[in-house]
Write a protein that holds these residues in place. Structure first.
Motif, PDB file in Angstrom:
ATOM      1  N   ALA A 191       0.803  -1.222   0.000  1.00  0.00           N
ATOM      2  CA  ALA A 191       0.000   0.000   0.000  1.00  0.00           C
ATOM      3  C   ALA A 191       0.836   1.272   0.000  1.00  0.00           C
ATOM      4  N   LEU A 192       2.158   1.134   0.112  1.00  0.00           N
ATOM      5  CA  LEU A 192       3.027   2.309   0.224  1.00  0.00           C
ATOM      6  C   LEU A 192       4.123   2.271  -0.823  1.00  0.00           C
ATOM      7  N   SER A 193       4.601   3.440  -1.209  1.00  0.00           N
ATOM      8  CA  SER A 193       5.765   3.508  -2.084  1.00  0.00           C
ATOM      9  C   SER A 193       6.987   2.979  -1.331  1.00  0.00           C
ATOM     10  N   ASP A 194       8.041   2.644  -2.075  1.00  0.00           N
ATOM     11  CA  ASP A 194       9.234   2.080  -1.446  1.00  0.00           C
ATOM     12  C   ASP A 194       9.819   3.028  -0.395  1.00  0.00           C
ATOM     13  N   ALA A 195       9.898   4.308  -0.736  1.00  0.00           N
ATOM     14  CA  ALA A 195      10.498   5.286   0.189  1.00  0.00           C
ATOM     15  C   ALA A 195       9.647   5.452   1.438  1.00  0.00           C
ATOM     16  N   LEU A 196       8.327   5.521   1.251  1.00  0.00           N
ATOM     17  CA  LEU A 196       7.441   5.710   2.406  1.00  0.00           C
ATOM     18  C   LEU A 196       7.429   4.464   3.284  1.00  0.00           C
ATOM     19  N   LEU A 197       7.479   3.286   2.666  1.00  0.00           N
ATOM     20  CA  LEU A 197       7.518   2.051   3.438  1.00  0.00           C
ATOM     21  C   LEU A 197       8.775   2.002   4.299  1.00  0.00           C
ATOM     22  N   GLU A 198       9.903   2.384   3.728  1.00  0.00           N
ATOM     23  CA  GLU A 198      11.154   2.380   4.482  1.00  0.00           C
ATOM     24  C   GLU A 198      11.070   3.334   5.669  1.00  0.00           C
ATOM     25  N   MET A 254      14.327  -4.316  -2.903  1.00  0.00           N
ATOM     26  CA  MET A 254      15.543  -4.972  -2.441  1.00  0.00           C
ATOM     27  C   MET A 254      16.245  -4.218  -1.302  1.00  0.00           C
ATOM     28  N   PRO A 255      16.409  -2.884  -1.391  1.00  0.00           N
ATOM     29  CA  PRO A 255      17.078  -2.174  -0.276  1.00  0.00           C
ATOM     30  C   PRO A 255      16.330  -2.324   1.051  1.00  0.00           C
ATOM     31  N   VAL A 256      14.996  -2.337   0.997  1.00  0.00           N
ATOM     32  CA  VAL A 256      14.209  -2.517   2.213  1.00  0.00           C
ATOM     33  C   VAL A 256      14.376  -3.938   2.734  1.00  0.00           C
ATOM     34  N   GLN A 257      14.396  -4.905   1.816  1.00  0.00           N
ATOM     35  CA  GLN A 257      14.616  -6.299   2.216  1.00  0.00           C
ATOM     36  C   GLN A 257      15.948  -6.456   2.953  1.00  0.00           C
ATOM     37  N   LYS A 263      17.525  -4.246   4.753  1.00  0.00           N
ATOM     38  CA  LYS A 263      17.432  -3.683   6.100  1.00  0.00           C
ATOM     39  C   LYS A 263      16.617  -4.594   7.024  1.00  0.00           C
ATOM     40  N   ILE A 264      15.554  -5.194   6.473  1.00  0.00           N
ATOM     41  CA  ILE A 264      14.752  -6.131   7.276  1.00  0.00           C
ATOM     42  C   ILE A 264      15.612  -7.324   7.684  1.00  0.00           C
ATOM     43  N   LEU A 265      16.421  -7.801   6.750  1.00  0.00           N
ATOM     44  CA  LEU A 265      17.313  -8.929   7.042  1.00  0.00           C
ATOM     45  C   LEU A 265      18.249  -8.606   8.198  1.00  0.00           C
ATOM     46  N   ARG A 266      18.766  -7.386   8.211  1.00  0.00           N
ATOM     47  CA  ARG A 266      19.696  -6.988   9.276  1.00  0.00           C
ATOM     48  C   ARG A 266      19.004  -6.967  10.633  1.00  0.00           C
ATOM     49  N   VAL A 267      17.732  -6.507  10.647  1.00  0.00           N
ATOM     50  CA  VAL A 267      16.998  -6.487  11.911  1.00  0.00           C
ATOM     51  C   VAL A 267      16.784  -7.911  12.419  1.00  0.00           C
ATOM     52  N   ILE A 268      16.442  -8.832  11.504  1.00  0.00           N
ATOM     53  CA  ILE A 268      16.209 -10.217  11.918  1.00  0.00           C
ATOM     54  C   ILE A 268      17.496 -10.844  12.455  1.00  0.00           C
ATOM     55  N   GLU A 269      18.608 -10.589  11.763  1.00  0.00           N
ATOM     56  CA  GLU A 269      19.876 -11.230  12.135  1.00  0.00           C
ATOM     57  C   GLU A 269      20.482 -10.631  13.397  1.00  0.00           C
ATOM     58  N   TYR A 270      20.491  -9.295  13.471  1.00  0.00           N
ATOM     59  CA  TYR A 270      21.239  -8.638  14.546  1.00  0.00           C
ATOM     60  C   TYR A 270      20.365  -7.806  15.488  1.00  0.00           C
ATOM     61  N   GLY A 271      19.088  -7.619  15.132  1.00  0.00           N
ATOM     62  CA  GLY A 271      18.213  -6.816  15.979  1.00  0.00           C
ATOM     63  C   GLY A 271      18.588  -5.354  16.006  1.00  0.00           C
ATOM     64  N   ALA A 324      10.356 -19.101  -5.632  1.00  0.00           N
ATOM     65  CA  ALA A 324      10.433 -18.866  -7.079  1.00  0.00           C
ATOM     66  C   ALA A 324      10.914 -17.449  -7.371  1.00  0.00           C
ATOM     67  N   LEU A 325      10.436 -16.474  -6.589  1.00  0.00           N
ATOM     68  CA  LEU A 325      10.914 -15.095  -6.761  1.00  0.00           C
ATOM     69  C   LEU A 325      12.396 -14.999  -6.429  1.00  0.00           C
ATOM     70  N   GLY A 326      12.821 -15.754  -5.417  1.00  0.00           N
ATOM     71  CA  GLY A 326      14.233 -15.748  -5.056  1.00  0.00           C
ATOM     72  C   GLY A 326      15.097 -16.301  -6.174  1.00  0.00           C
ATOM     73  N   ARG A 327      14.663 -17.406  -6.774  1.00  0.00           N
ATOM     74  CA  ARG A 327      15.440 -17.995  -7.878  1.00  0.00           C
ATOM     75  C   ARG A 327      15.485 -17.069  -9.081  1.00  0.00           C
ATOM     76  N   ALA A 328      14.436 -16.257  -9.251  1.00  0.00           N
ATOM     77  CA  ALA A 328      14.396 -15.315 -10.369  1.00  0.00           C
ATOM     78  C   ALA A 328      15.126 -14.016 -10.062  1.00  0.00           C
ATOM     79  N   GLY A 329      15.697 -13.901  -8.858  1.00  0.00           N
ATOM     80  CA  GLY A 329      16.422 -12.688  -8.491  1.00  0.00           C
ATOM     81  C   GLY A 329      15.540 -11.527  -8.115  1.00  0.00           C
ATOM     82  N   LYS A 330      14.259 -11.795  -7.810  1.00  0.00           N
ATOM     83  CA  LYS A 330      13.330 -10.726  -7.481  1.00  0.00           C
ATOM     84  C   LYS A 330      13.077 -10.607  -5.980  1.00  0.00           C
ATOM     85  N   PHE A 331      13.673 -11.511  -5.210  1.00  0.00           N
ATOM     86  CA  PHE A 331      13.543 -11.445  -3.753  1.00  0.00           C
ATOM     87  C   PHE A 331      14.795 -12.072  -3.154  1.00  0.00           C
ATOM     88  N   ARG A 332      15.279 -11.480  -2.062  1.00  0.00           N
ATOM     89  CA  ARG A 332      16.524 -11.956  -1.459  1.00  0.00           C
ATOM     90  C   ARG A 332      16.336 -13.356  -0.865  1.00  0.00           C
TER      91      ARG A 332
END
Length: 352
Positions: free
Chosen positions: A69-76, A116-119, A121-129, A156-164
Motif C-alpha cells: 500500500a506504500l511507495s518504497d520510500a514511504l515504506l522504508e 531490495m534495499p528494504v529487504q 534492512k529487514i534482514l539486518r533487523v532479523i539477524e542482529y536486531g 520462485a521469486l528468489g530464484r528469479a532474483g526478485k527477492f533476497r
C-alpha cells in the motif's frame, strides 16, 4: 493469559483447518519469525494476530503494515523511522514500526512487494536486531518478532532474483500455509451461518431463517476465488436482501446487471493500440491545441483524455482482479515493470 484478552475467533471443523490451527499453536510460543502463505481472503492477518496473542509477547504491541500500500520510500520510513531533515517534509524525529514494536510483534503483509534495499534492512533487523533511522547515524537495538505474509511463491521469486534468498531463509523458520476455502468444504456452511447470524444481529432483525437447499448447493459448488472474505460479502448481501426469510438467492457478482455499461468504441480502439505499444515507446505524433482533446464521434462530443483515463483505470482494476490483487503478477500480466505499475496505481488512486 488474563480473561480480558481474547484470541481472534477462528471458525472451522475441516481437517485442513484443524491441522493449520494446530500448526499455529505449536509455533506461536517461539520467539522465531514466521511466514504465512495463503491466497487473498484466507485470513492471513487473523493468523498473525493469533501468533502474537498465543506468545509471551501478548501484553506488548502488535503492529501491522501492508507493504503493497506504500511507495518504497514511504515504506522504508514507516518501518525504520527518520530523523528531522532526513527528507523533504521531515520536520521532526519519528519512530518507525520496528522501534515501536520493541518487545512485541510486527506483521508485514504483502511482503513480496518490498524493494531490495528494504529487504536488506529487514534482514539486518532479523539477524542482529539493529537498524538506523533514515537520516540518522545511531544504531538502535530492538527485540521484535517478525511475522510476514504473502500470496506469492517466494522461493520462485528468489530464484528469479526478485527477492533476497537469504531473507527467505531467515523468515522461513517455519511457514504456515493457509488452505483456501475450496479445500475446506466442511467449513463453508458453518461459516455461512455464522456470517448470516452476525448480519441479522447487525440489522436488528429477529432471527435467521436459514438457507434453501438450492442455496446450500450453490455455496458448496462455488470455487470461492476470494475465499472467506468473498463468502462473508455474499452471505451478508443475501441476508439483507431476505430479511426474516429463508435465503433463496445468492448474488456472487454484484456488478452483474442487464444495464451494466459496455466498453465504448474509443476504449476498444485504445486497447488495440496499447497491446501493440511497448512500455517505453511514445506516440509518433502529438495532438496540439487545447489541454483537453475533445473530438466528435458520430455527432457526440467526447472527452478523449477522460476516456483514456477511464479505460486505463478499468484495465488496471480487471488486471488486478485477474491476478488476485498481486501487484508483481499484475505488472507482468500488463507487460509493465513493477515500478511502472505502482506509478499507474498512484496516478489513479488505486493503492488503497
Amino acid at each position: 493469559m488474563p480473561s480480558e484478552v481474547s484470541l481472534p475467533r477462528m471458525i472451522g471443523e475441516s481437517a485442513s483447518f484443524l491441522e493449520m490451527q494446530e500448526h499455529v499453536s505449536q509455533v506461536a510460543p517461539l520467539n522465531k519469525p514466521v511466514l504465512i502463505v495463503g491466497e487473498r481472503g484466507t485470513g492471513k492477518e487473523l493468523i498473525a494476530s493469533r501468533l502474537h496473542y498465543l506468545s509471551s509477547r501478548w501484553q506488548n504491541n502488535f503492529l501491522k503494515i501492508n507493504c503493497a500500500a506504500l511507495s518504497d520510500a514511504l515504506l522504508e520510513a514507516q518501518l525504520f523511522g527518520h530523523e528531522a531533515g532526513a527528507f523533504t517534509g521531515a520536520t521532526g524525529q519519528r519512530k518507525g514500526l520496528f522501534e515501536r514494536a520493541d518487545g512485541g510483534t510486527l506483521f508485514l503483509d504483502e511482503l513480496a512487494n518490498t524493494a531490495m534495499p528494504v529487504q536488506e534492512k529487514i534482514l539486518r533487523v532479523i539477524e542482529y536486531g539493529e537498524f538506523e533511522r533514515l537520516g540518522g547515524n545511531q544504531t538502535l537495538k530492538v527485540d521484535v518478532r517478525l511475522v510476514a505474509a504473502t500470496n506469492e511463491d517466494l522461493p520462485a521469486l528468489g530464484r528469479a532474483g526478485k527477492f533476497r534468498e537469504d531473507l527467505i531463509d531467515r523468515l522461513a523458520f517455519d511457514v504456515v500455509t493457509l488452505p483456501p476455502l475450496r479445500a475446506r468444504k466442511d467449513d463453508i456452511l458453518v461459516l455461512a451461518e455464522h456470517f448470516a447470524i452476525s448480519m441479522v444481529k447487525e440489522m436488528d432483525e429477529d432471527f435467521f431463517a436459514g438457507f434453501s437447499d438450492a442455496v446450500q448447493r450453490q455455496l458448496l459448488s462455488y470455487s470461492w476465488p476470494g475465499n472467506i472474505r468473498e463468502l462473508k460479502n455474499v452471505i451478508e448481501r443475501a441476508v439483507y436482501q431476505h430479511p426474516n426469510k429463508t435465503v433463496s438467492r445468492l448474488v456472487f457478482n454484484p456488478f452483474e446487471s442487464p444495464y451494466r455499461p459496455s466498453v465504448s468504441p474509443v476504449r476498444e480502439t485504445v486497447e488495440t493500440t496499447a497491446v501493440s505499444t511497448s512500455e517505453d515507446s511514445v506516440p509518433a505524433e502529438r495532438v496540439s491545441g487545447e489541454d483537453k482533446a475533445v473530438v466528435d464521434w458520430d455527432g457526440e462530443s467526447l472527452d478523449f483524455r477522460q476516456h483514456i483515463q477511464d479505460y486505463e483505470t478499468d484495465l488496471l482494476r480487471k488486471a488486478l482482479e485477474h491476478c488476485q490483487f498481486n501487484q508483481r503478477k499484475t505488472a507482468t500480466h500488463l507487460n509493465l515493470s513493477y515500478h511502472q505499475l505502482r506509478g499507474y496505481l498512484r496516478k489513479y488512486d488505486l493503492l488503497s
